[in-house]
Design an enzyme around this catalytic site. Structure first.
Site, PDB file in Angstrom:
ATOM      1  CE  LYS A  84     101.476  78.939  17.941  1.00  0.00           C
ATOM      2  NZ  LYS A  84     100.029  79.133  17.712  1.00  0.00           N
ATOM      3  CB  SER A  89      96.123  77.594  17.353  1.00  0.00           C
ATOM      4  OG  SER A  89      96.048  77.277  16.000  1.00  0.00           O
ATOM      5  CB  SER A 108      99.174  76.515  14.880  1.00  0.00           C
ATOM      6  OG  SER A 108      98.815  77.619  15.694  1.00  0.00           O
TER       7      SER A 108
HETATM    8  N1  GLN Z   1      93.585  75.597  12.472  1.00  0.00           N
HETATM    9  C1  GLN Z   1      93.169  76.940  12.214  1.00  0.00           C
HETATM   10  C2  GLN Z   1      93.896  77.462  11.008  1.00  0.00           C
HETATM   11  O1  GLN Z   1      94.586  76.714  10.407  1.00  0.00           O
HETATM   12  C3  GLN Z   1      93.392  77.796  13.405  1.00  0.00           C
HETATM   13  C4  GLN Z   1      94.802  78.186  13.590  1.00  0.00           C
HETATM   14  C5  GLN Z   1      95.020  79.066  14.779  1.00  0.00           C
HETATM   15  O2  GLN Z   1      94.178  79.169  15.669  1.00  0.00           O
HETATM   16  N2  GLN Z   1      96.149  79.733  14.785  1.00  0.00           N
HETATM   17  O3  GLN Z   1      93.778  78.569  10.640  1.00  0.00           O
END
Ligand code: GLN
Length: 484
Positions: free
Chosen positions: A76, A175, A151
């Site tokens: 990532k 994410s 994400s």
């Molecule tokens: N979807 C969640 C957010 O927008 C979690 C994101 C994540 O785990 N990095 O914060």
């Protein structure tokens, strides 16, 4: 398309039926072929990949190495990689070449893995769809009109599409698990502190945790073995003895107690998702698991608490991007204030700016007690409820996401509906627990994920149950058609 597991590839490499260089060339070719349709990579690193692969071949020729030696991986783009662009999906870091390498990446490298490239992601890991990326949205290989989740959507997509057998992700509120669920692969968010955060661009430091994405629990176990472990460079790293998560994978799961929180199976749960999870639970019961109803009464507070705590920490972490030291700088600033304001306004996307504003607001003198402090109290409550339930059961189970992959654009302009995708995942981060998402079935051709949540540092048990399930069912072996 590459569908072999890490274990299968490793056997081929050891028998010299395949060289790591050939494997890396295949992955790179597959990445080039599918990238225009999927947009799952931000950067490909063919030259260093081939160099690393040749080095792995030499190790293999000597009969040395680990189960990961010579296996391709994608990281990532939130993990710093020395000499390679680390953009975090943001215009702010578009030109940023990291001067050092994240510990998790360095460990996988030391274990012999070959980095193919850096994957697409929501900007600064804020989002659930990989649509909030400066590099454009990533697509779901099961249906190109749909999101891969986020994400870590680029990582999940690259594995599901058969470009790489393994990838890294980070999970602040879901994410790793949510994109794993929407792409039909296996993803693990480890216990907070098990995988070093050193070199991982910070979003919400008390919640962020890196972890692996791959096809199976077995592959995830090999990756976790290499990634995890104490790191003096991360002050929140936990000093636990190193473990091999793969050795006891075949342990019988008879008698394992699985808690089913009533709040995860309420009336409004999509009946098709319910059906998939219930049949998965039935399979686990056949294997000897004992199902028990449990209750996590504060579950409904996890989204509001998370969306106060995470933006608060983000607003502090992201204050370092000021247009002065590194990252994007606006053109022709009038004065210092103009430099700060315009660099941040132009360098950050809409969702990131929204989070910074929410975070700054909830931390402000007048609202700190009303929002931030209360959210911290709710966080404690959520953690305590998990702790007491995990005294009665070995793990907790439910859906990972309330639905299947949604259409690109469907939620992009409705932040609250995007936030609600995380309803089953964020509480785990608030509590710091480990959790895994595994493929459990399909609805209209789209994968459905089942989430298993374990007690602190009980990753081994989680992986054993997931492995037993995968041996019985084989959902994780299904692959999308891919682009024509
Ligand atoms: N979807 C969640 C957010 O927008 C979690 C994101 C994540 O785990 N990095 O914060």
């Amino acid at each position: 398309m590459l569908t072999d597991s890490i274990a299968e590839l490793s056997r081929l490499l050891r028998r010299r039926a395949l060289s790591s260089e050939e494997l890396a060339r295949r992955c790179l070719a597959e990445a080039e072929r599918q990238q225009p349709a999927l947009n799952c990579f931000i950067t490909l690193t063919p030259e260093s990949a081939l160099r690393q692969a040749r080095a792995a071949d030499q190790v293999l020729a000597r009969g040395e190495g680990t189960p990961l030696t010579g296996i391709p991986v994608a990281h990532k783009d939130i993990f710093c990689t020395a000499g390679v662009r680390t953009s975090c999906g943001s215009r702010m870091l578009d030109g940023f070449i990291a001067p050092y390498t994240a510990t998790a990446v360095a460990r996988l490298h030391t274990a012999g893995m070959v980095m193919i490239g850096k994957t697409n992601m929501d900007e600064f890991a804020m989002g659930s769809s990989t649509e909030h990326s400066w590099y454009g949205p990533c697509r779901n290989p099961w249906d190109m009109q749909r999101v891969p989740g986020g994400s870590s959507g680029g990582s999940a997509c690259a594995v599901a599409a058969g470009i790489v057998p393994a990838a890294t992700g980070t999970d602040t509120g879901g994410s790793i698990r949510q994109p794993a669920a929407l792409c039909g692969i296996t993803g693990l968010k480890p216990t907070y502190g098990l995988v070093s955060r050193y070199g991982m661009v910070a979003f919400a430091s008390s919640l962020d945790q890196g972890g692996p994405l791959a096809r199976s629990a077995e592959d995830v176990a090999h990756l976790l073995t290499a990634m995890s472990g104490f790191d003096p460079l991360d002050s929140t790293s936990v000093d636990q003895p190193a473990r091999d998560y793969a050795v006891n994978l075949g342990t019988d799961i008879a008698g394992v107690r699985i808690g089913l929180p009533e709040q995860y199976f309420q009336q409004d749960l999509d009946p098709e998702i319910r059906g998939v999870i219930e049949s998965a639970l039935h399979e686990l019961e056949q294997a000897g698991a004992i199902l028990k109803p449990v209750s996590l009464p504060s579950s409904h507070l996890s989204i509001p608490a998370y969306y106060v705590v995470a933006p608060a920490e983000a607003s502090s972490n992201l204050s370092r991007f000021d247009g002065v030291r590194y990252g994007y700088r606006c053109r022709d600033p009038r004065d210092l204030t103009d430099l700060y304001c315009r660099s941040r306004a132009e360098g950050f996307g809409e969702e990131v700016r929204r989070r910074i504003m929410i975070g700054t607001y909830v931390l402000s003198a007048g609202y700190y007690d009303a929002y931030y402090l209360r959210a911290q109290k709710v966080r404690r409550l959520i953690r305590d409820e998990f702790r007491s339930v995990l005294r009665e059961v070995d793990l907790i189970c439910g859906p990972t996401v309330p639905g299947t992959a949604f259409a690109i654009g469907e939620r992009a302009h409705d932040p609250v509906s995007m936030y609600l995708c995380d309803i089953f995942t964020v509480s785990v981060n608030l509590a710091g627990l480990p959790a895994l998402s595994i493929p459990a079935g399909f609805i209209n051709g789209l994968p459905v994920g089942m989430q298993l949540i374990g007690n602190y540092f009980h990753e081994e048990r989680l992986l054993q149950v997931a492995h037993a399930y995968q041996e019985m069912t084989g959902w994780h072996r299904r692959t999308p058609g891919g682009p024509a």
